[in-house]
Design an enzyme around this catalytic site. Structure first.
Site, PDB file in Angstrom:
ATOM      1  N   ARG A   1       0.795  -1.226   0.000  1.00 16.03           N
ATOM      2  CA  ARG A   1       0.000   0.000   0.000  1.00 16.03           C
ATOM      3  C   ARG A   1       0.836   1.290   0.000  1.00 16.03           C
ATOM      4  O   ARG A   1       0.467   2.239  -0.665  1.00 16.03           O
ATOM      5  CB  ARG A   1      -0.916  -0.006   1.221  1.00 16.03           C
ATOM      6  CG  ARG A   1      -2.148   0.798   0.964  1.00 16.03           C
ATOM      7  CD  ARG A   1      -3.222   0.602   1.951  1.00 16.03           C
ATOM      8  NE  ARG A   1      -2.904  -0.388   2.966  1.00 16.03           N
ATOM      9  CZ  ARG A   1      -3.628  -0.568   4.052  1.00 16.03           C
ATOM     10  NH1 ARG A   1      -4.691   0.166   4.260  1.00 16.03           N
ATOM     11  NH2 ARG A   1      -3.321  -1.478   4.945  1.00 16.03           N
TER      12      ARG A   1
ATOM     13  N   LYS B   1       3.097 -21.432  23.251  1.00 19.68           N
ATOM     14  CA  LYS B   1       4.019 -20.293  23.317  1.00 19.68           C
ATOM     15  C   LYS B   1       4.442 -20.119  24.771  1.00 19.68           C
ATOM     16  O   LYS B   1       3.770 -20.604  25.686  1.00 19.68           O
ATOM     17  CB  LYS B   1       3.308 -19.026  22.835  1.00 19.68           C
ATOM     18  CG  LYS B   1       2.909 -19.129  21.358  1.00 19.68           C
ATOM     19  CD  LYS B   1       3.181 -17.862  20.600  1.00 19.68           C
ATOM     20  CE  LYS B   1       2.797 -17.963  19.155  1.00 19.68           C
ATOM     21  NZ  LYS B   1       3.903 -18.332  18.263  1.00 19.68           N
TER      22      LYS B   1
ATOM     23  N   ASP C   1      -3.133 -22.093  14.704  1.00 16.21           N
ATOM     24  CA  ASP C   1      -1.852 -21.538  14.280  1.00 16.21           C
ATOM     25  C   ASP C   1      -0.819 -22.629  13.982  1.00 16.21           C
ATOM     26  O   ASP C   1      -0.043 -22.509  13.049  1.00 16.21           O
ATOM     27  CB  ASP C   1      -1.323 -20.602  15.384  1.00 16.21           C
ATOM     28  CG  ASP C   1      -0.095 -19.818  14.958  1.00 16.21           C
ATOM     29  OD1 ASP C   1      -0.099 -19.300  13.829  1.00 16.21           O
ATOM     30  OD2 ASP C   1       0.864 -19.716  15.762  1.00 16.21           O
TER      31      ASP C   1
ATOM     32  N   HIS D   1       1.162 -27.309  10.671  1.00 16.35           N
ATOM     33  CA  HIS D   1       2.500 -27.886  10.858  1.00 16.35           C
ATOM     34  C   HIS D   1       2.464 -29.248  11.575  1.00 16.35           C
ATOM     35  O   HIS D   1       3.121 -30.195  11.173  1.00 16.35           O
ATOM     36  CB  HIS D   1       3.394 -26.941  11.666  1.00 16.35           C
ATOM     37  CG  HIS D   1       3.417 -25.530  11.163  1.00 16.35           C
ATOM     38  ND1 HIS D   1       3.338 -25.212   9.835  1.00 16.35           N
ATOM     39  CD2 HIS D   1       3.513 -24.341  11.808  1.00 16.35           C
ATOM     40  CE1 HIS D   1       3.399 -23.897   9.689  1.00 16.35           C
ATOM     41  NE2 HIS D   1       3.496 -23.353  10.870  1.00 16.35           N
TER      42      HIS D   1
ATOM     43  N   ASP E   1       3.236 -24.595   3.725  1.00 13.44           N
ATOM     44  CA  ASP E   1       3.348 -24.963   5.130  1.00 13.44           C
ATOM     45  C   ASP E   1       4.845 -24.977   5.363  1.00 13.44           C
ATOM     46  O   ASP E   1       5.533 -25.913   4.943  1.00 13.44           O
ATOM     47  CB  ASP E   1       2.743 -26.341   5.398  1.00 13.44           C
ATOM     48  CG  ASP E   1       2.768 -26.653   6.881  1.00 13.44           C
ATOM     49  OD1 ASP E   1       3.841 -26.484   7.489  1.00 13.44           O
ATOM     50  OD2 ASP E   1       1.735 -27.043   7.437  1.00 13.44           O
ATOM     51  N   HIS E   2       5.363 -23.932   6.001  1.00 15.21           N
ATOM     52  CA  HIS E   2       6.820 -23.781   5.953  1.00 15.21           C
ATOM     53  C   HIS E   2       7.552 -24.923   6.670  1.00 15.21           C
ATOM     54  O   HIS E   2       8.728 -25.135   6.442  1.00 15.21           O
ATOM     55  CB  HIS E   2       7.251 -22.396   6.443  1.00 15.21           C
ATOM     56  CG  HIS E   2       7.335 -22.243   7.931  1.00 15.21           C
ATOM     57  ND1 HIS E   2       6.243 -21.947   8.701  1.00 15.21           N
ATOM     58  CD2 HIS E   2       8.370 -22.350   8.792  1.00 15.21           C
ATOM     59  CE1 HIS E   2       6.615 -21.879   9.971  1.00 15.21           C
ATOM     60  NE2 HIS E   2       7.900 -22.117  10.062  1.00 15.21           N
TER      61      HIS E   2
ATOM     62  N   LYS F   1      -0.339 -19.462   4.836  1.00 17.08           N
ATOM     63  CA  LYS F   1      -1.409 -19.871   5.708  1.00 17.08           C
ATOM     64  C   LYS F   1      -1.977 -18.637   6.424  1.00 17.08           C
ATOM     65  O   LYS F   1      -1.286 -17.632   6.444  1.00 17.08           O
ATOM     66  CB  LYS F   1      -0.931 -20.910   6.710  1.00 17.08           C
ATOM     67  CG  LYS F   1      -0.001 -20.347   7.814  1.00 17.08           C
ATOM     68  CD  LYS F   1       0.270 -21.415   8.819  1.00 17.08           C
ATOM     69  CE  LYS F   1      -0.050 -21.021  10.221  1.00 17.08           C
ATOM     70  NZ  LYS F   1       0.792 -20.087  10.878  1.00 17.08           N
TER      71      LYS F   1
ATOM     72  N   GLU G   1       7.516 -23.323  21.918  1.00 11.66           N
ATOM     73  CA  GLU G   1       8.218 -22.066  21.655  1.00 11.66           C
ATOM     74  C   GLU G   1       8.453 -21.357  22.980  1.00 11.66           C
ATOM     75  O   GLU G   1       7.608 -21.421  23.869  1.00 11.66           O
ATOM     76  CB  GLU G   1       7.376 -21.171  20.751  1.00 11.66           C
ATOM     77  CG  GLU G   1       7.175 -21.745  19.372  1.00 11.66           C
ATOM     78  CD  GLU G   1       6.408 -20.777  18.482  1.00 11.66           C
ATOM     79  OE1 GLU G   1       7.055 -19.942  17.855  1.00 11.66           O
ATOM     80  OE2 GLU G   1       5.174 -20.871  18.453  1.00 11.66           O
TER      81      GLU G   1
HETATM   82  C1  BG6 Z   1       4.076 -19.981  12.266  1.00  9.35           C
HETATM   83  C2  BG6 Z   1       3.162 -19.514  13.348  1.00  9.35           C
HETATM   84  O1  BG6 Z   1       3.363 -20.676  11.279  1.00  9.35           O
HETATM   85  O2  BG6 Z   1       5.048 -20.835  12.821  1.00  9.35           O
HETATM   86  C3  BG6 Z   1       3.931 -18.826  14.463  1.00  9.35           C
HETATM   87  O3  BG6 Z   1       2.200 -18.619  12.828  1.00  9.35           O
HETATM   88  C4  BG6 Z   1       5.046 -19.717  14.967  1.00  9.35           C
HETATM   89  O4  BG6 Z   1       3.082 -18.462  15.543  1.00  9.35           O
HETATM   90  C5  BG6 Z   1       5.869 -20.224  13.793  1.00  9.35           C
HETATM   91  O5  BG6 Z   1       5.853 -18.960  15.848  1.00  9.35           O
HETATM   92  C6  BG6 Z   1       6.891 -21.245  14.252  1.00  9.35           C
HETATM   93  O6  BG6 Z   1       7.754 -21.519  13.193  1.00  9.35           O
HETATM   94  P1  BG6 Z   1       9.235 -21.995  13.435  1.00  9.35           P
HETATM   95  O7  BG6 Z   1       9.772 -22.235  12.071  1.00  9.35           O
HETATM   96  O8  BG6 Z   1       9.927 -20.899  14.182  1.00  9.35           O
HETATM   97  O9  BG6 Z   1       9.133 -23.231  14.267  1.00  9.35           O
END
Ligand code: BG6
Length: 507
Positions: free
Chosen positions: A61, A359, A254, A259, A196-197, A167, A235
């Site tokens: 933007r 978290k 999330d 994942h 989905d990383h 996502k 985390e």
């Molecule tokens: C993301 C979530 O998909 O994955 C985050 O939205 C999370 O909340 C993150 O912190 C964790 O990814 P990674 O690669 O740090 O384990």
């Protein structure tokens, strides 16, 4: 000792041929673009893994000139790249970066974008493939795809057009279906790359290597030998500045919906016939379909949710979730979720699969722990054996990437005393190289058109089918939400879903 250069195991991402590509990032000034995408693109350039001819267009933007965007890109790459940028590589990359300002529903923006794309084609004397990366808030996904269609940007007669979608794909099954339909009314499934990383992480892919490249594990990979499985994604960080998004999501949507269910599917799937995108995804979908989603009545017995209260993290006092910036008063969003699932098929029936994420837990760790059944007869017992434990296979996705097997070993001495010890493989030591970031691999694969590490439409819907009833069960339950102190291993209540004799591993 072999030097790094001589070691054939140090190869990173291979230089696979990639057709000249123009990558468009919608949301080019957003957090994901700054922290992950731009640094990942730089690292690809650094390794020579980008296509020989590569252009980048950022759409967002803010009304800023190309030069300002290039300067911002340089800054964030310098800050977040996993390796110090080489000024020459960076200059060359930034030369072909353009910026198109506009809102995602503005038709004139798409016309300007089209001009910019065509100008690159014209100057390059060829038609570049086009990859559109939707790194925006989810409400814009269908808007952008719709507009790409209206402006004829969804196809190109002489090159490939692909769309990468971040996502979340919806916040429940109905929304996911709606979005999938909207997307597939404009694009073919083979043009869509749903990220989905976790699938881009080397260690996650290693789950398949471990299972299917070794004769050792597959014979015992079933209900006859495996007692239970635990998947943890813990985390240490809190919600940070993302409460606006996170509070509408919570831990289940999330991390579990995507994942963690992916980790489960890779762990439990049958060997695919080939590693082609569809063969792998077919097998994962079968696993997801075999999971019995809890009925609303079963939810209290099979799931636990909780929220972090104030506590300690990294030696410092930290606030509870409700006191974090932008968290609505009295929010009941879970920051911790634990589930007991089962895969109802011949291989897995009766094996509990525990998932847990949260978290502000004691540390960052993502691991899969497979616990085997105890040995049938312990002959050593009378001789004062100590600490005999069932074998565990532990796959650590992060941070100390590797695989460990705990085995019972004799403690040196005259008596037959046993204790568990670890046999360990660590990526860092075995391969002497830093794994590429998940986004590097995924951006490259999307540009190459390889969808193996992306989620297919039926897979996303199968994931929501498991999550939906849990969300409904939780929505109907207004009893006080259990809490856990920040920096702890999570709530006591998580023990309540474990079957007798099973224990959570320490976080
Ligand atoms: C993301 C979530 O998909 O994955 C985050 O939205 C999370 O909340 C993150 O912190 C964790 O990814 P990674 O690669 O740090 O384990």
């Amino acid at each position: 000792m072999a030097t790094v250069e001589q070691n054939p195991l140090t190869e990173g991402l291979e230089r696979l041929p990639v057709h000249p590509t123009t990558l468009v990032i919608f949301g080019g000034t957003g957090d994901l673009a700054k922290r992950k995408l731009l640094p990942a693109i730089y690292n690809l350039a650094h390794e020579g893994a980008l296509p020989e001819r590569f252009n980048l267009i950022a759409v967002s933007r803010s009304d800023i000139p190309h030069g300002d965007y290039q300067a911002m890109a340089r800054e964030v790459i310098q800050e977040f790249s996993r390796r110090p940028p080489d000024p020459k590589v960076l200059d060359r990359l930034l030369e072909n970066v353009r910026y198109v300002p506009g809102t995602f529903d503005d038709d004139s923006m798409y016309e300007r974008l089209k001009e910019c794309l065509e100008k690159f084609d014209e100057d390059g004397g060829l038609v570049f493939n086009r990859a559109f990366y939707l790194s925006t808030a989810p409400q814009f996904f269908s808007v952008i795809v719709g507009k790409l269609g209206e402006h004829g940007l969804n196809e190109s007669p002489e090159s490939e057009v692909r769309v990468v979608i971040e996502k979340p794909i919806g916040t429940n099954l109905a929304e996911a279906r709606e979005l999938n339909q909207a997307v597939l009314s404009v694009l073919r499934e083979d043009q869509v790359f749903r990220i989905d990383h976790y699938l881009g992480k080397e260690t996650v892919q290693n789950t398949m290597a471990l299972r299917f490249a070794n004769g050792l594990f597959e014979p015992i990979w079933n209900r006859n030998y495996i007692d239970y499985v635990q998947i943890t994604a813990a985390e240490d960080l809190g919600v940070g500045t993302r409460a606006g998004y996170y509070d509408t999501s919570g831990a289940l949507r999330d991390l579990v919906q995507n994942h963690m269910l992916q980790l489960l599917a890779l762990l439990c799937m049958e060997p695919p016939v080939t590693f082609s995108a569809d063969d792998v995804r077919d097998e994962k979908v079968k696993v997801l379909h075999a999971i019995h989603p809890p009925t609303v009545e079963e939810v209290p017995d099979m799931t636990v949710r909780s929220q972090y209260a104030q506590g300690m993290s990294g030696g410092q006092g930290v606030p509870g979730y409700l006191d974090e910036a932008d968290v609505p008063k009295g929010s009941r969003t879970e920051t911790f979720a634990a589930l007991r699932l089962e895969v109802d098929n011949w291989r897995w029936a009766g094996v509990p699969i525990y998932l847990r994420t949260g978290k502000r837990l004691a540390r960052k760790i993502t691991e899969i722990a497979v616990t085997l059944k105890p040995v049938p007869h312990l002959a050593f017992e009378q001789q004062g054996s100590v600490g005999v434990q069932p074998n565990q296979l532990i796959m650590t996705m992060q941070p100390n990437e590797g695989v460990a097997i705990s085995i019972g070993a004799k403690i040196p001495g005259t008596r037959m005393r046993i204790r568990p010890v670890n046999m360990e493989f660590l990526y860092g030591t075995a391969f002497l190289s830093q794994s590429p970031e998940a986004y590097e691999r995924l951006i490259l694969d999307a540009m190459r058109g390889d969808a193996t590490l992306f989620t297919r439409v039926d897979e996303v819907e199968a994931q929501w089918r498991i999550i939906d009833p849990i969300l409904q069960g939780w929505a109907q339950d207004d009893s006080p939400l259990p809490q856990y102190p920040a920096g702890s291993s999570g709530p006591e209540e998580a023990n309540g879903i474990l079957r007798e004799g099973h224990r959570w591993r320490t976080i």
